[in-house]
Structure formats: C-alpha cells, structure tokens
Design a protein around this motif. Structure first.
Motif, PDB file in Angstrom:
ATOM      1  N   HIS A   1       0.842  -1.191   0.000  1.00  0.00           N
ATOM      2  CA  HIS A   1       0.000   0.000   0.000  1.00  0.00           C
ATOM      3  C   HIS A   1       0.883   1.250   0.000  1.00  0.00           C
ATOM      4  O   HIS A   1       1.846   1.348   0.773  1.00  0.00           O
ATOM      5  CB  HIS A   1      -0.908   0.008   1.238  1.00  0.00           C
ATOM      6  N   PRO A   2       0.587   2.223  -0.870  1.00  0.00           N
ATOM      7  CA  PRO A   2       1.459   3.400  -0.974  1.00  0.00           C
ATOM      8  C   PRO A   2       1.541   4.204   0.315  1.00  0.00           C
ATOM      9  O   PRO A   2       2.517   4.947   0.517  1.00  0.00           O
ATOM     10  CB  PRO A   2       0.817   4.226  -2.102  1.00  0.00           C
ATOM     11  N   GLY A   3       0.562   4.067   1.200  1.00  0.00           N
ATOM     12  CA  GLY A   3       0.598   4.809   2.456  1.00  0.00           C
ATOM     13  C   GLY A   3       1.760   4.430   3.351  1.00  0.00           C
ATOM     14  O   GLY A   3       2.157   5.221   4.232  1.00  0.00           O
ATOM     15  N   TYR A   4       2.341   3.248   3.124  1.00  0.00           N
ATOM     16  CA  TYR A   4       3.463   2.842   3.971  1.00  0.00           C
ATOM     17  C   TYR A   4       4.764   3.562   3.638  1.00  0.00           C
ATOM     18  O   TYR A   4       5.784   3.336   4.289  1.00  0.00           O
ATOM     19  CB  TYR A   4       3.620   1.319   3.943  1.00  0.00           C
ATOM     20  N   ALA A   5       4.705   4.445   2.661  1.00  0.00           N
ATOM     21  CA  ALA A   5       5.856   5.330   2.433  1.00  0.00           C
ATOM     22  C   ALA A   5       6.120   6.210   3.642  1.00  0.00           C
ATOM     23  O   ALA A   5       7.219   6.776   3.794  1.00  0.00           O
ATOM     24  CB  ALA A   5       5.607   6.195   1.198  1.00  0.00           C
ATOM     25  N   ALA A   6       5.131   6.330   4.545  1.00  0.00           N
ATOM     26  CA  ALA A   6       5.323   7.103   5.775  1.00  0.00           C
ATOM     27  C   ALA A   6       6.297   6.438   6.729  1.00  0.00           C
ATOM     28  O   ALA A   6       6.791   7.083   7.671  1.00  0.00           O
ATOM     29  CB  ALA A   6       3.969   7.311   6.472  1.00  0.00           C
ATOM     30  N   VAL A   7       6.581   5.152   6.517  1.00  0.00           N
ATOM     31  CA  VAL A   7       7.529   4.445   7.376  1.00  0.00           C
ATOM     32  C   VAL A   7       8.946   4.743   6.878  1.00  0.00           C
ATOM     33  O   VAL A   7       9.516   4.002   6.085  1.00  0.00           O
ATOM     34  CB  VAL A   7       7.240   2.932   7.392  1.00  0.00           C
TER      35      VAL A   7
ATOM     36  N   VAL B   1      13.923  -4.878  13.346  1.00  0.00           N
ATOM     37  CA  VAL B   1      13.883  -5.803  12.209  1.00  0.00           C
ATOM     38  C   VAL B   1      12.648  -5.487  11.365  1.00  0.00           C
ATOM     39  O   VAL B   1      11.530  -5.414  11.887  1.00  0.00           O
ATOM     40  CB  VAL B   1      13.830  -7.267  12.678  1.00  0.00           C
ATOM     41  N   VAL B   2      12.863  -5.298  10.074  1.00  0.00           N
ATOM     42  CA  VAL B   2      11.772  -5.010   9.152  1.00  0.00           C
ATOM     43  C   VAL B   2      11.780  -6.060   8.047  1.00  0.00           C
ATOM     44  O   VAL B   2      12.760  -6.179   7.308  1.00  0.00           O
ATOM     45  CB  VAL B   2      11.896  -3.602   8.533  1.00  0.00           C
ATOM     46  N   PHE B   3      10.683  -6.846   7.968  1.00  0.00           N
ATOM     47  CA  PHE B   3      10.529  -7.755   6.834  1.00  0.00           C
ATOM     48  C   PHE B   3       9.492  -7.151   5.909  1.00  0.00           C
ATOM     49  O   PHE B   3       8.357  -6.879   6.317  1.00  0.00           O
ATOM     50  CB  PHE B   3      10.079  -9.153   7.262  1.00  0.00           C
ATOM     51  N   ASP B   4       9.864  -6.978   4.654  1.00  0.00           N
ATOM     52  CA  ASP B   4       9.054  -6.251   3.676  1.00  0.00           C
ATOM     53  C   ASP B   4       8.739  -7.207   2.521  1.00  0.00           C
ATOM     54  O   ASP B   4       9.605  -7.474   1.679  1.00  0.00           O
ATOM     55  CB  ASP B   4       9.861  -5.035   3.202  1.00  0.00           C
ATOM     56  N   MET B   5       7.519  -7.711   2.478  1.00  0.00           N
ATOM     57  CA  MET B   5       7.157  -8.750   1.513  1.00  0.00           C
ATOM     58  C   MET B   5       7.385  -8.309   0.068  1.00  0.00           C
ATOM     59  O   MET B   5       7.861  -9.083  -0.760  1.00  0.00           O
ATOM     60  CB  MET B   5       5.685  -9.138   1.704  1.00  0.00           C
ATOM     61  N   TRP B   6       7.028  -7.060  -0.263  1.00  0.00           N
ATOM     62  CA  TRP B   6       7.081  -6.592  -1.641  1.00  0.00           C
ATOM     63  C   TRP B   6       8.194  -5.594  -1.915  1.00  0.00           C
ATOM     64  O   TRP B   6       8.300  -5.084  -3.035  1.00  0.00           O
ATOM     65  CB  TRP B   6       5.731  -5.978  -2.032  1.00  0.00           C
ATOM     66  N   GLY B   7       9.003  -5.270  -0.928  1.00  0.00           N
ATOM     67  CA  GLY B   7      10.070  -4.297  -1.157  1.00  0.00           C
ATOM     68  C   GLY B   7       9.574  -2.872  -1.233  1.00  0.00           C
ATOM     69  O   GLY B   7      10.255  -2.009  -1.793  1.00  0.00           O
ATOM     70  N   ALA B   8       8.409  -2.596  -0.641  1.00  0.00           N
ATOM     71  CA  ALA B   8       7.841  -1.251  -0.723  1.00  0.00           C
ATOM     72  C   ALA B   8       8.687  -0.223   0.015  1.00  0.00           C
ATOM     73  O   ALA B   8       8.679   0.960  -0.329  1.00  0.00           O
ATOM     74  CB  ALA B   8       6.415  -1.251  -0.158  1.00  0.00           C
ATOM     75  N   LEU B   9       9.437  -0.672   1.029  1.00  0.00           N
ATOM     76  CA  LEU B   9      10.229   0.249   1.851  1.00  0.00           C
ATOM     77  C   LEU B   9      11.730   0.118   1.599  1.00  0.00           C
ATOM     78  O   LEU B   9      12.530   0.680   2.341  1.00  0.00           O
ATOM     79  CB  LEU B   9       9.938  -0.020   3.342  1.00  0.00           C
TER      80      LEU B   9
ATOM     81  N   ALA C   1      16.701   0.133   3.387  1.00  0.00           N
ATOM     82  CA  ALA C   1      17.606  -0.988   3.125  1.00  0.00           C
ATOM     83  C   ALA C   1      19.065  -0.715   3.441  1.00  0.00           C
ATOM     84  O   ALA C   1      19.843  -1.661   3.579  1.00  0.00           O
ATOM     85  CB  ALA C   1      17.476  -1.422   1.666  1.00  0.00           C
ATOM     86  N   HIS C   2      19.474   0.529   3.572  1.00  0.00           N
ATOM     87  CA  HIS C   2      20.911   0.808   3.662  1.00  0.00           C
ATOM     88  C   HIS C   2      21.282   1.532   4.945  1.00  0.00           C
ATOM     89  O   HIS C   2      22.174   2.382   4.948  1.00  0.00           O
ATOM     90  CB  HIS C   2      21.347   1.611   2.436  1.00  0.00           C
ATOM     91  N   HIS C   3      20.642   1.177   6.037  1.00  0.00           N
ATOM     92  CA  HIS C   3      20.928   1.797   7.327  1.00  0.00           C
ATOM     93  C   HIS C   3      21.441   0.733   8.285  1.00  0.00           C
ATOM     94  O   HIS C   3      20.744  -0.253   8.553  1.00  0.00           O
ATOM     95  CB  HIS C   3      19.673   2.467   7.886  1.00  0.00           C
ATOM     96  N   PRO C   4      22.643   0.884   8.821  1.00  0.00           N
ATOM     97  CA  PRO C   4      23.236  -0.161   9.652  1.00  0.00           C
ATOM     98  C   PRO C   4      22.471  -0.446  10.939  1.00  0.00           C
ATOM     99  O   PRO C   4      22.607  -1.538  11.505  1.00  0.00           O
ATOM    100  CB  PRO C   4      24.645   0.388   9.947  1.00  0.00           C
ATOM    101  N   ASP C   5      21.667   0.517  11.412  1.00  0.00           N
ATOM    102  CA  ASP C   5      20.923   0.289  12.654  1.00  0.00           C
ATOM    103  C   ASP C   5      19.508  -0.235  12.400  1.00  0.00           C
ATOM    104  O   ASP C   5      18.690  -0.299  13.322  1.00  0.00           O
ATOM    105  CB  ASP C   5      20.864   1.571  13.488  1.00  0.00           C
ATOM    106  N   ILE C   6      19.214  -0.601  11.162  1.00  0.00           N
ATOM    107  CA  ILE C   6      17.934  -1.212  10.801  1.00  0.00           C
ATOM    108  C   ILE C   6      18.218  -2.511  10.062  1.00  0.00           C
ATOM    109  O   ILE C   6      18.976  -2.528   9.087  1.00  0.00           O
ATOM    110  CB  ILE C   6      17.092  -0.283   9.897  1.00  0.00           C
ATOM    111  N   THR C   7      17.645  -3.605  10.539  1.00  0.00           N
ATOM    112  CA  THR C   7      17.794  -4.888   9.846  1.00  0.00           C
ATOM    113  C   THR C   7      16.657  -5.015   8.848  1.00  0.00           C
ATOM    114  O   THR C   7      15.512  -5.281   9.225  1.00  0.00           O
ATOM    115  CB  THR C   7      17.749  -6.053  10.842  1.00  0.00           C
TER     116      THR C   7
END
Length: 442
Positions: free
Chosen positions: A396-402, A416-424, A429-435
């Motif tokens: 959903h495009p609204g998750y761009a707020a994350v 930890v963030v698991f993103d089924m469709w790669g929306a985020l 994806a490129h932050h060392p303090d976010i898995t």
C-alpha cells in the motif's frame, strides 16, 4: 434507492443480480447506470441497508459515487426474487472451498439456482457469474432449472476483474460468454453488450468455466515460480531480485515474476476448483497443485526468516517483543479492504502466543476485522512506537510514511523489518541500525 419493489426493465421486467458482493454489486450498479432497472437480491440485511442508502459495503473506487448517481428506483434491493419473472438473472454468490472437506462449497449456488428456478419464466435468461468447477452449470444448475422450465436459457459469463479497478475493467475487458445453446449465448451477449462491446463467445458452458479457472491458475503458477526462485536463492545465499532482474533484462522470452505473496479470493481458490474437477476425470494437474503449495508456504517462510533475524540481533526473548504487522488486506495496489486469501491470517497464526504484543495496521480494513484475525488493531504511529520489528505484507502506498527516521525514533533495537514486496527498500535498506529483509533479497 429503496429496499422495496423493483421498477421495470427494458422489456417491462428487471434484471436481477443475486449476491451483492465484490462481483455482484459492481455489475448491478453498472447495469443500472446503463439504463436497466435492476433488483439486487442479497440475504445479508446490513448489506441491503447499505446499498439501499446508496453506499458500498466494501471499498471499490467509484462504486459509491456510481450508486449515488443512479436515478431513484433504478437499483432496488430485496431479500428475495421479485414475484414477476425477471428478464434475466445473474447469479454472483460465493463458492468457497470447504475447510472441512477440501471440496467446493456450492450450497449458496444451489440455493440460488432453486430460488431462481421458481421465479423464472420460459424466456428468463439465467447467467452464472460465480466461479465454479468445470461442469457445475450443466450438472448442478441446469437440473434445478429444468424442474420448472423444460428448456431454460442458461449461460456462464465469468468475471475476470481486479479489485480496485472493477468498474473500469467491466467495460474494458473482453467478456467470455458460454451458453447452453446458441439462443442462451446470444441472449447473454445482448445483456453484457449493455456494459461492454467486447465479447468472446465460446462453444460451451464448460469452456467458459475452464477459461476463468485457467486464467487464475496460470497467474498463480507464474508467481509461484518467482517465489520458488526466492526460496532457492535464499538457500544459496543469493539475491533473487538480482537473479530475476538480470535474467529478464533485454531477454526476448517471458519475464520471470518477482517474488511476493499471492493472495485474494480468486488466486487462492480457483486452482483448487480446477484440480477438483480434473481429479474427477482422472488427472491430478501437478503443476497447478505445486504452484499453489509454494505460494501458500510464503507467509510461514517470511515469519521464520523474520524470527531468525530478530533472534540474531538481540538477547531479548521473542516472547517479550512487540511486533507490528502492516497490510492486513491481501494486496495494497490497487488498494482494497478484502482480507480473503490474505497472508495476514497465516502470519497471525504463526506469531500468536510467541510474542508479547501482536499489533496490526491497515489503511482500509476495519479495526474489528483486524481484531477478528488475531491482531491488536492500532494506528500506524502507535504501532511503530516501541515495536521491535515490523512485517509489511502488502505494498500500500501509504506505507511510504515508514521512513528510516520514523523507525529509528520510535522502534526499539533490533528494528527488524521484513518487507514482503520491497515497498520500503529505498527508505530502509541501507541503514546499519535497521535490519531490513525482503522476500527474495538476502
């Protein structure tokens, strides 16, 4: 609109649509907008009240506006068929698979056919639009009609619409038309010509029934191979997105599908309706069965990958974690509030009792539905606050707020963030303090 007696149709009789769900209501509204007096028959009193008030009981862009713009009395709703025999009846009731038997549950269709048979005249056209196993119209519907009419007019005209674009696709997509005989097929073409000029007449009821099923089974198979690539690549430690994108680039063969959950009432049910029929004729359809099995394994695969990443990133037990699940509807684009065939119930089942808090957010699914599925419904900002992980199930495009800043400032490590469709992916994806994890991406 009123919950009362219908007006006349083109020949002094209305067209009746039985079942005002995701299939029936867009059709009923579109026929009414084309100038036909329509009776919508619906057993659910809440749905009848909603439609009679000019509202839609579910989310479909443009549908409420279409209903509200209809002339008074053009579309009426009722719990039963009208006393006067209608010009045509279109049956749009649900045909789910039985969880107990694994067989199609055709009780609603059988009841509708019996009610229609008692209300029809010799020249009433009966169209089945519900998705059914091959042979159902001839073996289940036709005998019920013949108890009252010796030579009934019967056609199968499947819907192949995507939720979120139903009204536009009713006009744009070619309508498959299969009839019991030439007269039935011709009458069905005349009815659907009120909505779309594009028709594909076929030779039999069974041909039309099979077309609907193979369309969705084919989509399921294509997506299933993309998901199998993602699982194979994970075993090799490879990036499935890179494999697929590189294989597709400038290559003149059919594209490989990206991995992602395959959901919705059609794609999760129709392969079973197809194989149910093929087994009765001695063929197991192994490709169809295998694709469905792969696609059904995706939610559990995603949850276990998420759990492994969580446990590798912190000493805090999973039993003390707060997990936010985003995207409870089966898809995010085009957006819908439909949870049939969604990944969310399987994710709830896999995590329930393993975490301290299982929160969930969706932009359209009502909180009471979210709760019924096993989650604690929350606003997005509240769900992020003090969460240890997020599982994003649709795009959903609204998750761009994350954003990365929102994740950093509100969530707890290990984030930890698991993103089924790669929306985020671009944001996180490129932050060392976010898995950051996604299906198909190492």
């Amino acid at each position: 609109m009123t919950d009362s007696t219908p007006g006349d149709g083109r020949d002094g009789r209305p067209v009746v649509v039985v079942g005002l769900g995701y299939v029936g209501l867009p059709l009923a509204a579109s026929l009414a907008a084309a100038g036909v007096d329509v009776v919508g028959v619906e057993t659910n009193p809440a749905t009848r009240r909603t439609v009679a008030a000019g509202e839609s009981p579910f989310y479909e862009p443009g549908l409420a506006e279409l209903l509200q713009g209809l002339p008074k009395g053009r579309l009426t709703v009722s719990a039963t068929l009208p006393d006067r025999a209608p010009h045509a009846v279109v049956i749009c009731v649900g045909t789910p698979m039985s969880a107990e038997t694994g067989h199609p549950a055709l009780g609603h269709l059988e009841a509708a056919a019996e009610a229609v048979a008692e209300a029809m005249a010799d020249d009433t056209l009966v169209v089945v639009r519900s998705t059914v196993p091959v042979g159902t119209c001839r073996e289940t519907v036709l005998p019920r009609l013949r108890k009252h009419i010796a030579e009934p007019l019967l056609a199968f005209c499947p819907e192949r619409l995507i939720q979120g674009r139903a009204l536009a696709e009713l006009v744009a997509l070619p309508q498959i038309v299969g009839g019991l005989d030439d007269r039935s097929r011709d009458r069905a073409r005349e009815l659907h010509a009120l909505i779309t000029p594009r028709h594909v007449p076929v030779s039999s009821l069974e041909t039309a029934e099979m077309i609907k099923l193979v369309c969705n089974a084919h989509t399921d198979l294509l997506y299933g191979f993309g998901n199998e690539i993602s699982m194979m690549a994970a075993g090799f430690g490879l990036d499935a997105d890179e494999v697929i994108a590189s294989a597709n680039r400038d290559y003149p063969r059919p594209d490989l599908a990206r991995p992602g959950f395959v959901g919705g009432s059609c794609l999760t049910k129709d392969p079973y309706l197809l194989t149910y029929g093929t087994r009765a004729h001695g063929y197991d359809a192994p490709m169809v069965t295998a694709a469905r099995r792969v696609n059904e394994s995706v939610p559990a695969f995603a949850v276990e990958r998420f759990v492994r990443a969580y446990e590798a990133g912190t000493d805090r037990p999973l039993s003390e974690a707060k997990i936010l699940v985003c995207g409870i509807a089966y898809k995010g684009r085009p957006e819908t509030d439909d949870v049939r065939g969604a990944a969310s119930p399987d994710v709830a089942k896999a995590l329930k009792g393993r975490v301290a808090t299982l929160a969930a957010h969706d932009f359209l699914v009502p909180p009471e539905t979210v709760e019924e599925l096993g989650f604690e419904p929350v606003a997005l900002a509240d769900g992020l606050r003090d969460a240890d992980g997020i599982i994003v199930l649709n795009d959903h495009p609204g998750y761009a707020a994350v954003t990365a800043e929102a994740v950093r400032s509100r969530m707890r490590a290990p984030r930890v963030v698991f993103d089924m469709w790669g929306a985020l992916e671009a944001a996180l994806a490129h932050h060392p303090d976010i898995t950051y994890l996604r299906l198909g991406r190492v």
